[in-house]
Motif scaffolding. Structure first.
Motif, PDB file in Angstrom:
ATOM      1  N   ARG A  25       0.966 -10.208  -6.698  1.00 48.39           N
ATOM      2  CA  ARG A  25       2.278 -10.340  -7.326  1.00 48.39           C
ATOM      3  C   ARG A  25       3.242  -9.314  -6.742  1.00 48.39           C
ATOM      4  O   ARG A  25       4.414  -9.603  -6.524  1.00 48.39           O
ATOM      5  CB  ARG A  25       2.161 -10.177  -8.840  1.00 48.39           C
ATOM      6  CG  ARG A  25       1.381 -11.300  -9.526  1.00 48.39           C
ATOM      7  CD  ARG A  25       1.577 -11.278 -11.027  1.00 48.39           C
ATOM      8  NE  ARG A  25       2.940 -11.697 -11.370  1.00 48.39           N
ATOM      9  CZ  ARG A  25       3.478 -11.562 -12.575  1.00 48.39           C
ATOM     10  NH1 ARG A  25       2.791 -10.952 -13.530  1.00 48.39           N
ATOM     11  NH2 ARG A  25       4.692 -11.994 -12.824  1.00 48.39           N
ATOM     12  N   LEU A  26       2.740  -8.110  -6.493  1.00 51.23           N
ATOM     13  CA  LEU A  26       3.583  -7.098  -5.867  1.00 51.23           C
ATOM     14  C   LEU A  26       3.894  -7.482  -4.416  1.00 51.23           C
ATOM     15  O   LEU A  26       4.996  -7.244  -3.913  1.00 51.23           O
ATOM     16  CB  LEU A  26       2.885  -5.738  -5.925  1.00 51.23           C
ATOM     17  CG  LEU A  26       3.728  -4.498  -5.593  1.00 51.23           C
ATOM     18  CD1 LEU A  26       4.967  -4.437  -6.476  1.00 51.23           C
ATOM     19  CD2 LEU A  26       2.911  -3.229  -5.759  1.00 51.23           C
ATOM     20  N   THR A  27       2.932  -8.093  -3.736  1.00 47.59           N
ATOM     21  CA  THR A  27       3.177  -8.587  -2.374  1.00 47.59           C
ATOM     22  C   THR A  27       4.306  -9.611  -2.371  1.00 47.59           C
ATOM     23  O   THR A  27       5.155  -9.622  -1.478  1.00 47.59           O
ATOM     24  CB  THR A  27       1.897  -9.225  -1.808  1.00 47.59           C
ATOM     25  OG1 THR A  27       0.850  -8.261  -1.790  1.00 47.59           O
ATOM     26  CG2 THR A  27       2.121  -9.728  -0.390  1.00 47.59           C
ATOM     27  N   ALA A  28       4.335 -10.463  -3.411  1.00 50.10           N
ATOM     28  CA  ALA A  28       5.359 -11.505  -3.494  1.00 50.10           C
ATOM     29  C   ALA A  28       6.767 -10.929  -3.607  1.00 50.10           C
ATOM     30  O   ALA A  28       7.743 -11.585  -3.231  1.00 50.10           O
ATOM     31  CB  ALA A  28       5.063 -12.409  -4.697  1.00 50.10           C
ATOM     32  N   VAL A  29       6.860  -9.698  -4.119  1.00 53.76           N
ATOM     33  CA  VAL A  29       8.174  -9.051  -4.218  1.00 53.76           C
ATOM     34  C   VAL A  29       8.819  -8.907  -2.842  1.00 53.76           C
ATOM     35  O   VAL A  29      10.032  -9.020  -2.690  1.00 53.76           O
ATOM     36  CB  VAL A  29       8.034  -7.665  -4.901  1.00 53.76           C
ATOM     37  CG1 VAL A  29       9.333  -6.876  -4.789  1.00 53.76           C
ATOM     38  CG2 VAL A  29       7.624  -7.821  -6.350  1.00 53.76           C
ATOM     39  N   MET A  53      -0.912   5.616  -6.585  1.00 48.59           N
ATOM     40  CA  MET A  53      -1.975   4.668  -6.936  1.00 48.59           C
ATOM     41  C   MET A  53      -2.461   3.959  -5.682  1.00 48.59           C
ATOM     42  O   MET A  53      -1.654   3.568  -4.829  1.00 48.59           O
ATOM     43  CB  MET A  53      -1.480   3.630  -7.949  1.00 48.59           C
ATOM     44  CG  MET A  53      -0.978   4.217  -9.253  1.00 48.59           C
ATOM     45  SD  MET A  53      -0.372   2.971 -10.405  1.00 48.59           S
ATOM     46  CE  MET A  53      -1.918   2.211 -10.903  1.00 48.59           C
ATOM     47  N   THR A  54      -3.760   3.779  -5.577  1.00 45.31           N
ATOM     48  CA  THR A  54      -4.341   3.104  -4.407  1.00 45.31           C
ATOM     49  C   THR A  54      -4.361   1.605  -4.640  1.00 45.31           C
ATOM     50  O   THR A  54      -5.407   0.965  -4.725  1.00 45.31           O
ATOM     51  CB  THR A  54      -5.766   3.634  -4.140  1.00 45.31           C
ATOM     52  OG1 THR A  54      -6.535   3.521  -5.348  1.00 45.31           O
ATOM     53  CG2 THR A  54      -5.727   5.093  -3.716  1.00 45.31           C
ATOM     54  N   ILE A  55      -3.155   1.028  -4.710  1.00 46.29           N
ATOM     55  CA  ILE A  55      -3.024  -0.401  -4.993  1.00 46.29           C
ATOM     56  C   ILE A  55      -3.640  -1.242  -3.887  1.00 46.29           C
ATOM     57  O   ILE A  55      -4.163  -2.328  -4.124  1.00 46.29           O
ATOM     58  CB  ILE A  55      -1.545  -0.765  -5.195  1.00 46.29           C
ATOM     59  CG1 ILE A  55      -1.015  -0.061  -6.448  1.00 46.29           C
ATOM     60  CG2 ILE A  55      -1.347  -2.271  -5.324  1.00 46.29           C
ATOM     61  CD1 ILE A  55       0.454  -0.287  -6.711  1.00 46.29           C
ATOM     62  N   GLY A  56      -3.602  -0.738  -2.643  1.00 45.16           N
ATOM     63  CA  GLY A  56      -4.160  -1.493  -1.520  1.00 45.16           C
ATOM     64  C   GLY A  56      -5.623  -1.843  -1.690  1.00 45.16           C
ATOM     65  O   GLY A  56      -6.112  -2.789  -1.073  1.00 45.16           O
ATOM     66  N   PRO A  77      -2.079  13.905  -3.731  1.00 50.70           N
ATOM     67  CA  PRO A  77      -0.744  13.388  -4.051  1.00 50.70           C
ATOM     68  C   PRO A  77      -0.605  11.883  -3.952  1.00 50.70           C
ATOM     69  O   PRO A  77       0.298  11.312  -4.553  1.00 50.70           O
ATOM     70  CB  PRO A  77       0.153  14.096  -3.032  1.00 50.70           C
ATOM     71  CG  PRO A  77      -0.758  14.492  -1.916  1.00 50.70           C
ATOM     72  CD  PRO A  77      -2.072  14.786  -2.559  1.00 50.70           C
ATOM     73  N   ASN A  78      -1.478  11.218  -3.208  1.00 49.07           N
ATOM     74  CA  ASN A  78      -1.418   9.760  -3.099  1.00 49.07           C
ATOM     75  C   ASN A  78      -2.329   9.054  -4.090  1.00 49.07           C
ATOM     76  O   ASN A  78      -2.382   7.830  -4.111  1.00 49.07           O
ATOM     77  CB  ASN A  78      -1.796   9.309  -1.678  1.00 49.07           C
ATOM     78  CG  ASN A  78      -0.617   9.364  -0.733  1.00 49.07           C
ATOM     79  OD1 ASN A  78       0.425   9.911  -1.052  1.00 49.07           O
ATOM     80  ND2 ASN A  78      -0.773   8.778   0.439  1.00 49.07           N
ATOM     81  N   ASP A  79      -3.066   9.825  -4.886  1.00 46.86           N
ATOM     82  CA  ASP A  79      -4.013   9.209  -5.821  1.00 46.86           C
ATOM     83  C   ASP A  79      -4.039   9.995  -7.130  1.00 46.86           C
ATOM     84  O   ASP A  79      -4.690  11.023  -7.245  1.00 46.86           O
ATOM     85  CB  ASP A  79      -5.419   9.156  -5.195  1.00 46.86           C
ATOM     86  CG  ASP A  79      -6.385   8.321  -6.035  1.00 46.86           C
ATOM     87  OD1 ASP A  79      -5.982   7.849  -7.107  1.00 46.86           O
ATOM     88  OD2 ASP A  79      -7.539   8.143  -5.603  1.00 46.86           O
ATOM     89  N   PHE A  80      -3.313   9.460  -8.117  1.00 47.64           N
ATOM     90  CA  PHE A  80      -3.335  10.026  -9.465  1.00 47.64           C
ATOM     91  C   PHE A  80      -4.360   9.296 -10.338  1.00 47.64           C
ATOM     92  O   PHE A  80      -4.384   9.487 -11.556  1.00 47.64           O
ATOM     93  CB  PHE A  80      -1.948   9.913 -10.114  1.00 47.64           C
ATOM     94  CG  PHE A  80      -0.992  11.006  -9.735  1.00 47.64           C
ATOM     95  CD1 PHE A  80      -0.864  11.438  -8.418  1.00 47.64           C
ATOM     96  CD2 PHE A  80      -0.198  11.610 -10.696  1.00 47.64           C
ATOM     97  CE1 PHE A  80       0.025  12.438  -8.067  1.00 47.64           C
ATOM     98  CE2 PHE A  80       0.702  12.607 -10.360  1.00 47.64           C
ATOM     99  CZ  PHE A  80       0.809  13.019  -9.042  1.00 47.64           C
ATOM    100  N   GLY A  81      -5.197   8.463  -9.726  1.00 48.10           N
ATOM    101  CA  GLY A  81      -6.153   7.658 -10.467  1.00 48.10           C
ATOM    102  C   GLY A  81      -7.422   8.427 -10.809  1.00 48.10           C
ATOM    103  O   GLY A  81      -7.501   9.655 -10.673  1.00 48.10           O
ATOM    104  N   SER A 115       0.825  -1.203   0.000  1.00 47.57           N
ATOM    105  CA  SER A 115       0.000   0.000   0.000  1.00 47.57           C
ATOM    106  C   SER A 115       0.862   1.258   0.000  1.00 47.57           C
ATOM    107  O   SER A 115       0.588   2.216  -0.732  1.00 47.57           O
ATOM    108  CB  SER A 115      -0.933   0.009   1.212  1.00 47.57           C
ATOM    109  OG  SER A 115      -1.846  -1.072   1.150  1.00 47.57           O
ATOM    110  N   ALA A 116       1.921   1.253   0.824  1.00 49.26           N
ATOM    111  CA  ALA A 116       2.797   2.421   0.903  1.00 49.26           C
ATOM    112  C   ALA A 116       3.573   2.621  -0.386  1.00 49.26           C
ATOM    113  O   ALA A 116       3.749   3.751  -0.854  1.00 49.26           O
ATOM    114  CB  ALA A 116       3.755   2.287   2.082  1.00 49.26           C
ATOM    115  N   THR A 117       4.045   1.526  -0.983  1.00 49.13           N
ATOM    116  CA  THR A 117       4.765   1.626  -2.252  1.00 49.13           C
ATOM    117  C   THR A 117       3.871   2.217  -3.335  1.00 49.13           C
ATOM    118  O   THR A 117       4.272   3.097  -4.096  1.00 49.13           O
ATOM    119  CB  THR A 117       5.269   0.250  -2.702  1.00 49.13           C
ATOM    120  OG1 THR A 117       6.207  -0.253  -1.738  1.00 49.13           O
ATOM    121  CG2 THR A 117       5.955   0.325  -4.060  1.00 49.13           C
ATOM    122  N   GLY A 118       2.629   1.741  -3.392  1.00 44.43           N
ATOM    123  CA  GLY A 118       1.707   2.242  -4.403  1.00 44.43           C
ATOM    124  C   GLY A 118       1.382   3.709  -4.234  1.00 44.43           C
ATOM    125  O   GLY A 118       1.456   4.489  -5.187  1.00 44.43           O
TER     126      GLY A 118
END
Length: 405
Positions: free
Chosen positions: A36-40, A14-17, A152-156, A5-8
């Motif tokens: 898949r991003l969690t697996a990183v 992007m609100t990937i969370g 700033p945390n959401d360019f979506g 979530s923080a990375t996104g």
């Protein structure tokens, strides 16, 4: 989950969370991308129990796509990967991950996280162009109080559209061209005519743009909690500009310490010189926050904060007038004035105005302040030292000291 979530939000806006439990309902982010991003990040969670230790050894090597985000309902295994919608030029996650695994540079981070770092900063085929825009927007927000994109945390799709899209693009391109130098980006922004605008009001401009979305003037802003404390210490002459090192523990009121589950053992005791260092070095403990920081809207440390709230409440004024910290700093400020201009009230007033407001005192202001100090002595019965302290306290409470206009 926190890392994803923080990375996104921090790097990609992007609100990937939101894709943890299901495909994102607004932006094109499938749940598969989330896992898949969690697996990183899974390779950092390996624990070996020591002899006599009762924790169970954890080895997260096979991440799964989870139904509804429930770890008890795995659907299928997933491999490390990034956000599909940001893939460009026919590239896929595996190309960056494979390169990361074969790197021979021992100074670099290896494995999936290295691949993620390469993808995030790749301006040709990766997420670099978006990352540059997110960084530029955050620095613009730092200088102007709000970003070219207000979210700033959401360019979506649910975020705000940029007020100046071409400017955002140009700054991002310049940022990359200057080798991602934040120092040069700061300079570009601060040397611009937009940053150097005065806060003078214009009736004509206000009718066209009442919320100042186009930055036709500089909005007055209050200093942040950290800036207020640092400024007080600077004016009193106590600010310690030493850099680096461990966190500090400035004194906390007994009432605050009493709220701890371990009264007397949850907060350190730094020497006065150390306690006077910049606020950024104050030790962060969520259950024990210095009242000045809490009162002036310092963010909660539990979650990332995209934009700080700015409240105006009575407790701020009460704290600035009555707190032990303010009164002790006012005494030190008064002593500084006396030492610089012994028993010369007019010179002390000029110095106080210069230090707190950054300008010269007017003759009218000088006479009014002299009368105020005289009234403290004649009507309130204060001696010269006590009256000087009260005057110093008043100067630390002026709007001109706390606000940038």
């Amino acid at each position: 989950d926190d890392m994803v979530s923080a990375t996104g939000s921090a790097f990609l806006g992007m609100t990937i969370g939101c894709a943890r439990c299901h495909d994102h309902k607004i932006d094109p982010i499938p749940a598969e991308d989330y896992y898949r991003l969690t697996a990183v990040f899974f390779d950092i969670a390996k624990v070996k129990p020591k002899a006599g230790n009762r924790h169970v050894a954890l080895k997260f090597t096979e991440p799964h796509l989870l139904a509804g985000g429930n770890w008890k309902r795995p659907i299928r295994k997933v491999t490390p990967g990034f956000v599909t919608v940001l893939m460009r030029d026919g590239r896929n996650s595996e190309s960056w991950l494979a390169k990361a695994e074969t790197t021979q540079d021992s100074s670099k981070l290896k494995g999936p996280r290295h691949g993620l770092a390469q993808w995030l900063t790749d301006v040709e085929s990766g997420a670099g162009p978006l990352l540059a825009r997110v960084i530029v927007n955050r620095l613009w927000q730092h200088h102007f109080g709000r970003g070219l994109v207000k979210t700033p945390n959401d360019f979506g799709h649910l975020g705000s559209k940029p007020s100046h899209p071409q400017l955002l693009d140009w700054l991002a391109q310049e940022f990359v061209r200057q080798n991602w130098s934040m120092k040069k980006l700061h300079r570009s922004i601060m040397l611009s005519s937009a940053y150097q605008m005065s806060s003078e009001f214009s009736q004509e401009a206000d009718q066209k743009d009442p919320t100042n979305d186009l930055f036709w003037r500089y909005n007055m802003r209050r200093l942040t909690a950290e800036e207020i404390r640092d400024s007080i210490l600077a004016v009193s002459g106590e600010l310690n500009l030493q850099m680096f090192g461990p966190g500090i523990y400035p004194p906390l009121p007994a009432e605050v310490l009493a709220t701890s589950s371990r009264p007397g053992g949850a907060w350190g005791n730094s020497p006065p010189r150390e306690a006077a260092r910049r606020t950024i070095y104050i030790h962060v403990k969520r259950s024990l926050r210095p009242p000045m920081l809490a009162g002036f809207d310092v963010p909660d440390t539990d979650t990332p904060c995209a934009v700080r709230m700015q409240t105006t409440v009575p407790t701020q004024a009460l704290g600035m007038l009555n707190s032990q910290f303010l009164n002790s700093q006012a005494l030190l400020f008064a002593k500084r004035l006396q030492e610089a201009h012994p028993d010369d009230q007019a010179s002390q007033i000029r110095m106080a105005v210069q230090l707190t407001a950054g300008r010269n005192a007017s003759e009218k202001e000088l006479q009014a302040d002299l009368q105020f100090i005289a009234a403290l002595q004649s009507r309130e019965g204060l001696n010269a030292e006590a009256a000087r302290q009260q005057y110093a306290l008043m100067m630390l409470n002026t709007n001109e000291f706390v606000y940038l206009d």
